[in-house]
Design a protein around this motif. Structure first.
Motif, PDB file in Angstrom:
ATOM      1  N   ALA A 180      -1.042  -3.980 -10.048  1.00 54.93           N
ATOM      2  CA  ALA A 180      -1.780  -4.722  -9.018  1.00 54.93           C
ATOM      3  C   ALA A 180      -0.909  -4.905  -7.783  1.00 54.93           C
ATOM      4  O   ALA A 180       0.215  -5.397  -7.874  1.00 54.93           O
ATOM      5  CB  ALA A 180      -2.209  -6.078  -9.561  1.00 54.93           C
ATOM      6  N   THR A 181      -1.416  -4.495  -6.638  1.00 57.29           N
ATOM      7  CA  THR A 181      -0.642  -4.613  -5.399  1.00 57.29           C
ATOM      8  C   THR A 181      -0.812  -5.974  -4.738  1.00 57.29           C
ATOM      9  O   THR A 181       0.066  -6.420  -4.008  1.00 57.29           O
ATOM     10  CB  THR A 181      -1.062  -3.527  -4.399  1.00 57.29           C
ATOM     11  N   GLY A 182      -1.935  -6.639  -5.001  1.00 58.21           N
ATOM     12  CA  GLY A 182      -2.164  -7.934  -4.362  1.00 58.21           C
ATOM     13  C   GLY A 182      -2.468  -7.830  -2.881  1.00 58.21           C
ATOM     14  O   GLY A 182      -2.290  -8.804  -2.136  1.00 58.21           O
ATOM     15  N   THR A 190       1.441   6.874  -6.754  1.00 59.08           N
ATOM     16  CA  THR A 190       0.400   7.881  -6.980  1.00 59.08           C
ATOM     17  C   THR A 190       0.925   9.281  -6.704  1.00 59.08           C
ATOM     18  O   THR A 190       0.668  10.223  -7.465  1.00 59.08           O
ATOM     19  CB  THR A 190      -0.812   7.591  -6.075  1.00 59.08           C
ATOM     20  N   GLN A 191       1.686   9.434  -5.626  1.00 55.59           N
ATOM     21  CA  GLN A 191       2.247  10.739  -5.271  1.00 55.59           C
ATOM     22  C   GLN A 191       3.224  11.230  -6.334  1.00 55.59           C
ATOM     23  O   GLN A 191       3.197  12.405  -6.723  1.00 55.59           O
ATOM     24  CB  GLN A 191       2.945  10.651  -3.921  1.00 55.59           C
ATOM     25  N   LYS A 192       4.084  10.339  -6.826  1.00 57.59           N
ATOM     26  CA  LYS A 192       5.048  10.738  -7.852  1.00 57.59           C
ATOM     27  C   LYS A 192       4.347  11.135  -9.145  1.00 57.59           C
ATOM     28  O   LYS A 192       4.792  12.044  -9.849  1.00 57.59           O
ATOM     29  CB  LYS A 192       6.032   9.599  -8.110  1.00 57.59           C
ATOM     30  N   GLY A 205      15.509   7.114  -9.137  1.00 57.30           N
ATOM     31  CA  GLY A 205      14.770   7.881  -8.139  1.00 57.30           C
ATOM     32  C   GLY A 205      13.609   8.655  -8.723  1.00 57.30           C
ATOM     33  O   GLY A 205      12.750   9.144  -7.985  1.00 57.30           O
ATOM     34  N   LEU A 206      13.588   8.794 -10.049  1.00 60.02           N
ATOM     35  CA  LEU A 206      12.522   9.554 -10.718  1.00 60.02           C
ATOM     36  C   LEU A 206      11.470   8.647 -11.359  1.00 60.02           C
ATOM     37  O   LEU A 206      10.603   9.134 -12.083  1.00 60.02           O
ATOM     38  CB  LEU A 206      13.134  10.452 -11.798  1.00 60.02           C
ATOM     39  N   LEU A 207      11.540   7.362 -11.075  1.00 60.26           N
ATOM     40  CA  LEU A 207      10.546   6.439 -11.624  1.00 60.26           C
ATOM     41  C   LEU A 207       9.129   6.873 -11.253  1.00 60.26           C
ATOM     42  O   LEU A 207       8.882   7.327 -10.132  1.00 60.26           O
ATOM     43  CB  LEU A 207      10.798   5.021 -11.114  1.00 60.26           C
ATOM     44  N   HIS A 208       8.228   6.758 -12.217  1.00 62.49           N
ATOM     45  CA  HIS A 208       6.806   7.071 -12.057  1.00 62.49           C
ATOM     46  C   HIS A 208       6.525   8.575 -12.089  1.00 62.49           C
ATOM     47  O   HIS A 208       5.372   8.982 -11.909  1.00 62.49           O
ATOM     48  CB  HIS A 208       6.220   6.456 -10.777  1.00 62.49           C
ATOM     49  N   LEU A 228       0.834  -1.207   0.000  1.00 63.88           N
ATOM     50  CA  LEU A 228       0.000   0.000   0.000  1.00 63.88           C
ATOM     51  C   LEU A 228       0.866   1.253   0.000  1.00 63.88           C
ATOM     52  O   LEU A 228       0.551   2.236  -0.685  1.00 63.88           O
ATOM     53  CB  LEU A 228      -0.926  -0.007   1.224  1.00 63.88           C
ATOM     54  N   ASP A 229       1.942   1.231   0.765  1.00 61.23           N
ATOM     55  CA  ASP A 229       2.872   2.366   0.783  1.00 61.23           C
ATOM     56  C   ASP A 229       3.514   2.553  -0.583  1.00 61.23           C
ATOM     57  O   ASP A 229       3.707   3.691  -1.044  1.00 61.23           O
ATOM     58  CB  ASP A 229       3.954   2.156   1.844  1.00 61.23           C
ATOM     59  N   TRP A 230       3.859   1.433  -1.224  1.00 62.05           N
ATOM     60  CA  TRP A 230       4.452   1.500  -2.560  1.00 62.05           C
ATOM     61  C   TRP A 230       3.470   2.105  -3.561  1.00 62.05           C
ATOM     62  O   TRP A 230       3.842   2.952  -4.375  1.00 62.05           O
ATOM     63  CB  TRP A 230       4.850   0.093  -2.986  1.00 62.05           C
TER      64      TRP A 230
END
Length: 258
Positions: A216-218, A54-56, A79-82, A47-49
């Motif tokens: 999908a986070t699962g 979403t934040q990025k 570090g700039l992924l997403h 969930l944190d991931w």
């Protein structure tokens, strides 16, 4: 003390027997509860991931001119992924590839990937341009898409290269292929490809659909496993209470009454 002697002592000493059952039940409850909390911890990590992604994705748009400049590095790009990014440059259309057996909205088709040369720095990045349906009557027929010539602007998200699907045998180096390995593709094309890619965002255009599936986070799976472990812990506790506390007292009352 031999095992037979210990077993005989255990049968005679009911207090020792009760203590052994209590210890066994306590250990089993401890293990199952630990496994339940471990599953909850894994769910929270995912969930944190997802929250980080979403934040990025809501952060200010990066300019693609930083790709390949003096400040660019693999560590910085990771570090700039997403993060959203805007690229200015040209398509290298002759190196376009179609990844087979990719789905969008539960429909099988191709992911279309084309290298993109950034105008400001000359860096080359693979862009996941979108999805297109395949021709099921002729698997080798390429769908019609449009690739604009000249200087263009592309908006997208910095991402890892497309995930690899299981492939039988050696991967072919044709326009239609199952997977794309950037290291091999770099050698194949002779292009200085970066280790990241860009997922093009926006409305459908150029014959391509861009309704990308969410990662999908699962989490539901981990919550289900946690429920099972906690349920097993509760079952062990109930069985212990019934067989070691309630049932013996119930039998003693019947014996006294008779």
């Amino acid at each position: 003390m031999s095992w037979s002697a210990f077993s005989a002592l255990l049968k005679k000493n009911t207090r020792l027997q009760s203590g052994m059952w209590f210890l066994l039940a306590l250990v089993c409850i401890g293990i199952t509860c630990s496994l339940g909390f471990w599953q909850l911890d894994r769910a929270q990590t995912k969930l944190d991931w997802q929250a980080e992604i979403t934040q990025k994705g809501q952060m200010p748009v990066l300019q693609g001119s930083f790709l390949g400049d003096s400040q660019d590095s693999a560590v910085n790009r990771a570090g700039l992924l997403h993060r959203p990014i805007e690229l200015q440059g040209v398509w290298l259309d002759k190196h376009t590839v179609y990844l087979d057996n990719r789905q969008m909205n539960a429909r099988p088709g191709f992911y279309v990937l084309t290298p993109f040369k950034v105008q400001a720095t000359g860096a080359v990045v693979v862009v996941q341009r979108g999805w297109v349906a395949r021709d099921f009557t002729d698997r080798t027929r390429l769908p019609v898409i449009q690739t604009p010539a000249g200087l263009v602007s592309v908006n997208g998200l910095i991402a890892f290269p497309p995930s690899k699907l299981y492939a039988l045998g050696e991967e072919t180096k044709t326009v239609i292929r199952q997977n794309l390995d950037l290291k091999d593709f770099r050698v194949e094309t002779g292009l200085p490809l970066l280790e990241i890619s860009v997922i093009q965002m926006g409305a459908a255009s150029e014959g391509l659909l861009r309704e990308w599936p969410q990662a999908a986070t699962g989490v539901e799976k981990h919550h289900g496993y946690a429920f099972q472990w906690f349920g097993l812990a509760l079952l062990i506790a109930l069985l212990y209470v019934w067989f070691q506390i309630v049932r013996p007292r119930f039998k003693s009352k019947i014996t006294v009454a008779s």
